[in-house]
Design a protein around this motif. Sequence first.
Motif, PDB file in Angstrom:
ATOM      1  N   ILE A  86      -4.718  -3.819  -3.812  1.00 12.57           N
ATOM      2  CA  ILE A  86      -3.478  -3.146  -4.186  1.00 12.57           C
ATOM      3  C   ILE A  86      -2.331  -4.149  -4.114  1.00 12.57           C
ATOM      4  O   ILE A  86      -2.167  -4.852  -3.108  1.00 12.57           O
ATOM      5  CB  ILE A  86      -3.186  -1.952  -3.264  1.00 12.57           C
ATOM      6  CG1 ILE A  86      -4.384  -0.997  -3.227  1.00 12.57           C
ATOM      7  CG2 ILE A  86      -1.945  -1.206  -3.732  1.00 12.57           C
ATOM      8  CD1 ILE A  86      -4.244   0.109  -2.210  1.00 12.57           C
ATOM      9  N   CYS A  87      -1.558  -4.204  -5.163  1.00  8.24           N
ATOM     10  CA  CYS A  87      -0.382  -5.075  -5.205  1.00  8.24           C
ATOM     11  C   CYS A  87       0.733  -4.305  -5.901  1.00  8.24           C
ATOM     12  O   CYS A  87       0.544  -3.163  -6.327  1.00  8.24           O
ATOM     13  CB  CYS A  87      -0.704  -6.373  -5.939  1.00  8.24           C
ATOM     14  SG  CYS A  87      -1.176  -6.128  -7.661  1.00  8.24           S
ATOM     15  N   SER A  88       1.886  -4.908  -6.033  1.00 10.99           N
ATOM     16  CA  SER A  88       2.992  -4.200  -6.687  1.00 10.99           C
ATOM     17  C   SER A  88       2.652  -3.863  -8.136  1.00 10.99           C
ATOM     18  O   SER A  88       3.109  -2.845  -8.674  1.00 10.99           O
ATOM     19  CB  SER A  88       4.279  -5.017  -6.597  1.00 10.99           C
ATOM     20  OG  SER A  88       4.102  -6.325  -7.115  1.00 10.99           O
TER      21      SER A  88
ATOM     22  N   ARG B 128      -0.461  10.347  -6.341  1.00 13.82           N
ATOM     23  CA  ARG B 128      -1.358   9.454  -5.604  1.00 13.82           C
ATOM     24  C   ARG B 128      -0.731   8.079  -5.437  1.00 13.82           C
ATOM     25  O   ARG B 128      -0.807   7.470  -4.364  1.00 13.82           O
ATOM     26  CB  ARG B 128      -2.699   9.289  -6.353  1.00 13.82           C
ATOM     27  CG  ARG B 128      -3.635  10.480  -6.351  1.00 13.82           C
ATOM     28  CD  ARG B 128      -4.368  10.724  -5.058  1.00 13.82           C
ATOM     29  NE  ARG B 128      -4.984   9.587  -4.417  1.00 13.82           N
ATOM     30  CZ  ARG B 128      -6.194   9.089  -4.658  1.00 13.82           C
ATOM     31  NH1 ARG B 128      -6.951   9.611  -5.617  1.00 13.82           N
ATOM     32  NH2 ARG B 128      -6.663   8.080  -3.961  1.00 13.82           N
ATOM     33  N   LEU B 129      -0.140   7.572  -6.508  1.00 25.00           N
ATOM     34  CA  LEU B 129       0.494   6.249  -6.445  1.00 25.00           C
ATOM     35  C   LEU B 129       1.619   6.220  -5.416  1.00 25.00           C
ATOM     36  O   LEU B 129       1.732   5.273  -4.622  1.00 25.00           O
ATOM     37  CB  LEU B 129       1.035   5.866  -7.827  1.00 25.00           C
ATOM     38  CG  LEU B 129       0.012   5.541  -8.915  1.00 25.00           C
ATOM     39  CD1 LEU B 129       0.696   5.412 -10.263  1.00 25.00           C
ATOM     40  CD2 LEU B 129      -0.761   4.268  -8.580  1.00 25.00           C
ATOM     41  N   VAL B 130       2.447   7.230  -5.436  1.00 24.32           N
ATOM     42  CA  VAL B 130       3.558   7.298  -4.492  1.00 24.32           C
ATOM     43  C   VAL B 130       3.037   7.371  -3.060  1.00 24.32           C
ATOM     44  O   VAL B 130       3.547   6.700  -2.150  1.00 24.32           O
ATOM     45  CB  VAL B 130       4.467   8.503  -4.814  1.00 24.32           C
ATOM     46  CG1 VAL B 130       5.443   8.777  -3.680  1.00 24.32           C
ATOM     47  CG2 VAL B 130       5.220   8.251  -6.120  1.00 24.32           C
ATOM     48  N   SER B 131       2.015   8.163  -2.841  1.00 25.27           N
ATOM     49  CA  SER B 131       1.423   8.295  -1.515  1.00 25.27           C
ATOM     50  C   SER B 131       0.864   6.960  -1.029  1.00 25.27           C
ATOM     51  O   SER B 131       1.082   6.561   0.125  1.00 25.27           O
ATOM     52  CB  SER B 131       0.314   9.351  -1.543  1.00 25.27           C
ATOM     53  OG  SER B 131      -0.337   9.434  -0.294  1.00 25.27           O
TER      54      SER B 131
ATOM     55  N   ARG C  96       1.017   2.255   2.529  1.00 20.62           N
ATOM     56  CA  ARG C  96       0.684   0.842   2.765  1.00 20.62           C
ATOM     57  C   ARG C  96       1.887  -0.097   2.699  1.00 20.62           C
ATOM     58  O   ARG C  96       1.892  -1.136   3.359  1.00 20.62           O
ATOM     59  CB  ARG C  96      -0.362   0.378   1.743  1.00 20.62           C
ATOM     60  CG  ARG C  96      -1.728   1.042   1.934  1.00 20.62           C
ATOM     61  CD  ARG C  96      -2.702   0.462   0.933  1.00 20.62           C
ATOM     62  NE  ARG C  96      -4.016   1.069   1.029  1.00 20.62           N
ATOM     63  CZ  ARG C  96      -5.130   0.432   1.420  1.00 20.62           C
ATOM     64  NH1 ARG C  96      -5.054  -0.833   1.801  1.00 20.62           N
ATOM     65  NH2 ARG C  96      -6.298   1.049   1.439  1.00 20.62           N
ATOM     66  N   PHE C  97       2.869   0.246   1.877  1.00 21.83           N
ATOM     67  CA  PHE C  97       3.981  -0.670   1.624  1.00 21.83           C
ATOM     68  C   PHE C  97       5.303  -0.169   2.211  1.00 21.83           C
ATOM     69  O   PHE C  97       6.256  -0.932   2.297  1.00 21.83           O
ATOM     70  CB  PHE C  97       4.185  -0.863   0.115  1.00 21.83           C
ATOM     71  CG  PHE C  97       3.076  -1.581  -0.594  1.00 21.83           C
ATOM     72  CD1 PHE C  97       3.312  -2.815  -1.187  1.00 21.83           C
ATOM     73  CD2 PHE C  97       1.813  -1.031  -0.705  1.00 21.83           C
ATOM     74  CE1 PHE C  97       2.297  -3.483  -1.874  1.00 21.83           C
ATOM     75  CE2 PHE C  97       0.791  -1.683  -1.377  1.00 21.83           C
ATOM     76  CZ  PHE C  97       1.027  -2.915  -1.967  1.00 21.83           C
ATOM     77  N   GLY C  98       5.375   1.111   2.590  1.00 26.55           N
ATOM     78  CA  GLY C  98       6.656   1.750   2.801  1.00 26.55           C
ATOM     79  C   GLY C  98       7.083   1.977   4.231  1.00 26.55           C
ATOM     80  O   GLY C  98       7.901   2.861   4.488  1.00 26.55           O
TER      81      GLY C  98
END
Length: 437
Positions: free
Chosen positions: A306-308, A326-329, A334-336
């Motif tokens: 997973i990357c930006s 799903r993407l937002v979750s 992982r990033f937020g």
Amino acid sequence: MSEELLAKAKKVLNDNYQDGGFTIPSKGLYPFQWKWDSGFIALGFAHYDVAKAKKEVETILNAQWGNGFIPHIVFHTETDTYFPGKDFHESSLHPKSSKEYPSTGMTQPPVFGFILEHLYRIAEDKNDMLAFIEKHIDKVFNNHMYFYENRDIHKEGLVYIYHNWESGTDNSPIWDDIWKTMNPPEYTFERRDTTHVDAAQRPTKREYDHYLYIIDIAKKYNYDDKAIAEHSPFLVQDPLFNTMLIQSNASLIRLYELLGGNEDITALLREKQALSISGMNTKLFNEDLGAYVHYDLRQGKQLPYICSSSFTPLYSEVPDAIKAERLVSTMLERFGGEDKYLCASFDPTHERFNPRKYWRGPVWINVNWMLYQGLKNHGYNELASRIKNDSIELVKQNGFFEYFDARKENPDAENSGYGGDNFSWTAALLIDFLLSD
């Protein structure tokens, strides 16, 4: 809005604008014209200097090859401050390359469809901008057809890239798996980038050996796409690259309809668009990870990282409401974290994450701009605002750098801005953040 920050951003763009009608990304480090940089740069200029915005687009499109290809670097000037330069790339090997503009034989994400639409959005004189668009839109359309005719080898609506530089995410940890399948020779050359930027923030010498080897293979076959698809050890379907094509398709359809009388073109674009969207969702979405991933055509499998780039399909018609959620979750999980700025260029929970090294972890403003647009379009206004505010805060605190540390508390450096300073697309997209709703 910070008037002082806006003034500084305009100064960066104005200082980097060249007499030849193009803007360099950053003095010293990047002395030529880069394809997707120019699109974002034009967007910034459009807010206060329409003539320069138009010239930026016109200049890069002038370097288009006879087959519709647009190179990722155009060597407008003579300088030895960048490697590899025009003498290494030898774009003239391709029979349809531009005879006037030496360039690379690689490309970058196709942003100009949606850039033209944003120029129209920003323009005060709509008729004038529409006339400009009418003059140049066919070149952008031809670029899209080049991809579908030459880079979609399975006719599934997904185009390949044959070099990591074509992705725009040059040294992403995703490519590490591909490097393990290769054993290029040791090249002897003088690095230029590390004379401008700390080597710890740049790709390694061995990574550059891989980069140069892939170019040599392409040159061996005179940059023929069919031969490259057969022989290049790097052949990848990239979610960011394909998303940019899909989003630009959508913009071209709307712009052609605005111009009128282009039913055959819009019908063809819609046909390609449907195929591309289907391909993205059936081949590049990873259910286990909850994100879009890269597909390695050489190995015949997804690269499960997973990357930006994994979230950029939000800036398109690709994900339905369920996939968008799903993407937002996944992004938030992982990033937020509260200790991080959004959005790191690589998964901060992964062992390959490096917060200071180019595309191996730092935040990039151009990707944040795309994520902001996409989240807003899908109704995630609060998260969109967070990405916009994080982007502005990073520039305000550190300056107009190429990329930024995602950690809010940085134990490794006083300044969390890395790479090139006074970087053009950072300035350009900050202007758009400050002046657009």
